[in-house]
Design a protein around this motif. Sequence first.
Motif, PDB file in Angstrom:
ATOM      1  N   ILE A 101    -140.498 -22.655  36.042  1.00 26.20           N
ATOM      2  CA  ILE A 101    -140.528 -23.301  37.362  1.00 26.20           C
ATOM      3  C   ILE A 101    -141.076 -22.337  38.403  1.00 26.20           C
ATOM      4  N   ASP A 102    -140.611 -21.095  38.369  1.00 27.85           N
ATOM      5  CA  ASP A 102    -141.110 -20.091  39.319  1.00 27.85           C
ATOM      6  C   ASP A 102    -142.615 -19.892  39.166  1.00 27.85           C
ATOM      7  N   ALA A 103    -143.076 -19.809  37.925  1.00 28.44           N
ATOM      8  CA  ALA A 103    -144.497 -19.599  37.686  1.00 28.44           C
ATOM      9  C   ALA A 103    -145.323 -20.795  38.168  1.00 28.44           C
ATOM     10  N   ALA A 104    -144.823 -21.998  37.910  1.00 29.53           N
ATOM     11  CA  ALA A 104    -145.561 -23.207  38.298  1.00 29.53           C
ATOM     12  C   ALA A 104    -145.564 -23.424  39.803  1.00 29.53           C
ATOM     13  N   SER A 105    -144.552 -22.927  40.480  1.00 28.16           N
ATOM     14  CA  SER A 105    -144.454 -23.172  41.917  1.00 28.16           C
ATOM     15  C   SER A 105    -144.974 -22.007  42.753  1.00 28.16           C
ATOM     16  N   GLY A 106    -145.553 -21.003  42.101  1.00 31.28           N
ATOM     17  CA  GLY A 106    -146.087 -19.855  42.824  1.00 31.28           C
ATOM     18  C   GLY A 106    -147.116 -20.269  43.860  1.00 31.28           C
ATOM     19  N   GLY A 107    -146.940 -19.816  45.082  1.00 25.74           N
ATOM     20  CA  GLY A 107    -147.876 -20.122  46.150  1.00 25.74           C
ATOM     21  C   GLY A 107    -147.700 -21.487  46.777  1.00 25.74           C
ATOM     22  N   ILE A 108    -146.717 -22.234  46.317  1.00 23.92           N
ATOM     23  CA  ILE A 108    -146.470 -23.578  46.850  1.00 23.92           C
ATOM     24  C   ILE A 108    -145.223 -23.535  47.722  1.00 23.92           C
ATOM     25  N   ASP A 109    -145.296 -24.212  48.874  1.00 25.94           N
ATOM     26  CA  ASP A 109    -144.099 -24.342  49.707  1.00 25.94           C
ATOM     27  C   ASP A 109    -143.227 -25.412  49.066  1.00 25.94           C
ATOM     28  N   ALA A 110    -142.212 -24.980  48.352  1.00 29.50           N
ATOM     29  CA  ALA A 110    -141.375 -25.910  47.590  1.00 29.50           C
ATOM     30  C   ALA A 110    -140.217 -26.459  48.421  1.00 29.50           C
ATOM     31  N   GLY A 111    -140.093 -26.066  49.665  1.00 32.17           N
ATOM     32  CA  GLY A 111    -138.969 -26.494  50.504  1.00 32.17           C
ATOM     33  C   GLY A 111    -138.813 -28.000  50.573  1.00 32.17           C
ATOM     34  N   ALA A 112    -139.907 -28.722  50.792  1.00 27.18           N
ATOM     35  CA  ALA A 112    -139.830 -30.184  50.890  1.00 27.18           C
ATOM     36  C   ALA A 112    -139.436 -30.808  49.561  1.00 27.18           C
ATOM     37  N   ALA A 113    -139.958 -30.300  48.470  1.00 28.72           N
ATOM     38  CA  ALA A 113    -139.605 -30.832  47.149  1.00 28.72           C
ATOM     39  C   ALA A 113    -138.145 -30.573  46.828  1.00 28.72           C
ATOM     40  N   ILE A 114    -137.663 -29.395  47.178  1.00 29.19           N
ATOM     41  CA  ILE A 114    -136.257 -29.069  46.940  1.00 29.19           C
ATOM     42  C   ILE A 114    -135.359 -29.977  47.759  1.00 29.19           C
ATOM     43  N   GLU A 115    -135.714 -30.203  49.009  1.00 29.74           N
ATOM     44  CA  GLU A 115    -134.907 -31.098  49.854  1.00 29.74           C
ATOM     45  C   GLU A 115    -134.905 -32.512  49.286  1.00 29.74           C
ATOM     46  N   LEU A 116    -136.046 -32.987  48.809  1.00 26.62           N
ATOM     47  CA  LEU A 116    -136.115 -34.312  48.196  1.00 26.62           C
ATOM     48  C   LEU A 116    -135.199 -34.388  46.977  1.00 26.62           C
ATOM     49  N   LEU A 117    -135.255 -33.392  46.120  1.00 27.21           N
ATOM     50  CA  LEU A 117    -134.396 -33.381  44.935  1.00 27.21           C
ATOM     51  C   LEU A 117    -132.920 -33.330  45.313  1.00 27.21           C
ATOM     52  N   ARG A 118    -132.588 -32.570  46.344  1.00 29.27           N
ATOM     53  CA  ARG A 118    -131.190 -32.527  46.799  1.00 29.27           C
ATOM     54  C   ARG A 118    -130.731 -33.895  47.270  1.00 29.27           C
ATOM     55  N   ARG A 119    -131.577 -34.572  48.028  1.00 26.88           N
ATOM     56  CA  ARG A 119    -131.215 -35.904  48.517  1.00 26.88           C
ATOM     57  C   ARG A 119    -131.064 -36.894  47.368  1.00 26.88           C
ATOM     58  N   LEU A 120    -131.966 -36.825  46.396  1.00 25.69           N
ATOM     59  CA  LEU A 120    -131.892 -37.744  45.257  1.00 25.69           C
ATOM     60  C   LEU A 120    -130.663 -37.509  44.387  1.00 25.69           C
ATOM     61  N   SER A 121    -130.235 -36.261  44.275  1.00 23.79           N
ATOM     62  CA  SER A 121    -129.117 -35.947  43.386  1.00 23.79           C
ATOM     63  C   SER A 121    -127.773 -35.878  44.098  1.00 23.79           C
ATOM     64  N   ALA A 122    -127.757 -35.975  45.425  1.00 29.69           N
ATOM     65  CA  ALA A 122    -126.495 -35.875  46.182  1.00 29.69           C
ATOM     66  C   ALA A 122    -125.524 -36.951  45.716  1.00 29.69           C
ATOM     67  N   GLY A 123    -124.328 -36.543  45.371  1.00 31.31           N
ATOM     68  CA  GLY A 123    -123.292 -37.473  44.947  1.00 31.31           C
ATOM     69  C   GLY A 123    -123.381 -37.871  43.486  1.00 31.31           C
ATOM     70  N   GLU A 124    -124.482 -37.552  42.824  1.00 30.21           N
ATOM     71  CA  GLU A 124    -124.623 -37.828  41.392  1.00 30.21           C
ATOM     72  C   GLU A 124    -123.962 -36.694  40.611  1.00 30.21           C
ATOM     73  N   PRO A 125    -123.480 -36.969  39.403  1.00 27.80           N
ATOM     74  CA  PRO A 125    -122.829 -35.908  38.625  1.00 27.80           C
ATOM     75  C   PRO A 125    -123.693 -34.661  38.476  1.00 27.80           C
ATOM     76  N   SER A 126    -124.981 -34.839  38.230  1.00 28.02           N
ATOM     77  CA  SER A 126    -125.854 -33.673  38.073  1.00 28.02           C
ATOM     78  C   SER A 126    -125.984 -32.900  39.378  1.00 28.02           C
TER      79      SER A 126
END
Length: 99
Positions: A49-74
């Motif tokens: 994941i680190d290698a694939a995301s090198g040079g990419i601002d992953a902040g928006a993607a991380i926030e999206l994933l947090r919102r999608l998984s909030a309250g879910e068991p995972s």
Amino acid sequence: MVDRLVEAGLVTRVSALDDRRRVELTLTPAGRDRELAVRSVEERLYAAIDAASGGIDAGAAIELLRRLSAGEPSGVAVYNRIRANDELAATGSRSAVTS
């Protein structure tokens, strides 16, 4: 779940001597081996994941994933793991949880 882990030989279950309501679980040597294998897979996954995301601002993607998984068991599991790791790191523990 615990029954399956015991049957698989990954943990031992012993009733506490001082309180029969409490059960103590301990990893067996096979359980420790499995734990190390899982940690190895996690480390490779996060390295990829680190290698694939090198040079990419992953902040928006991380926030999206947090919102999608909030309250879910995972999502709850990831949140708890990150919190535990942060607490271990803050106390200077020698082995923080790999996240």
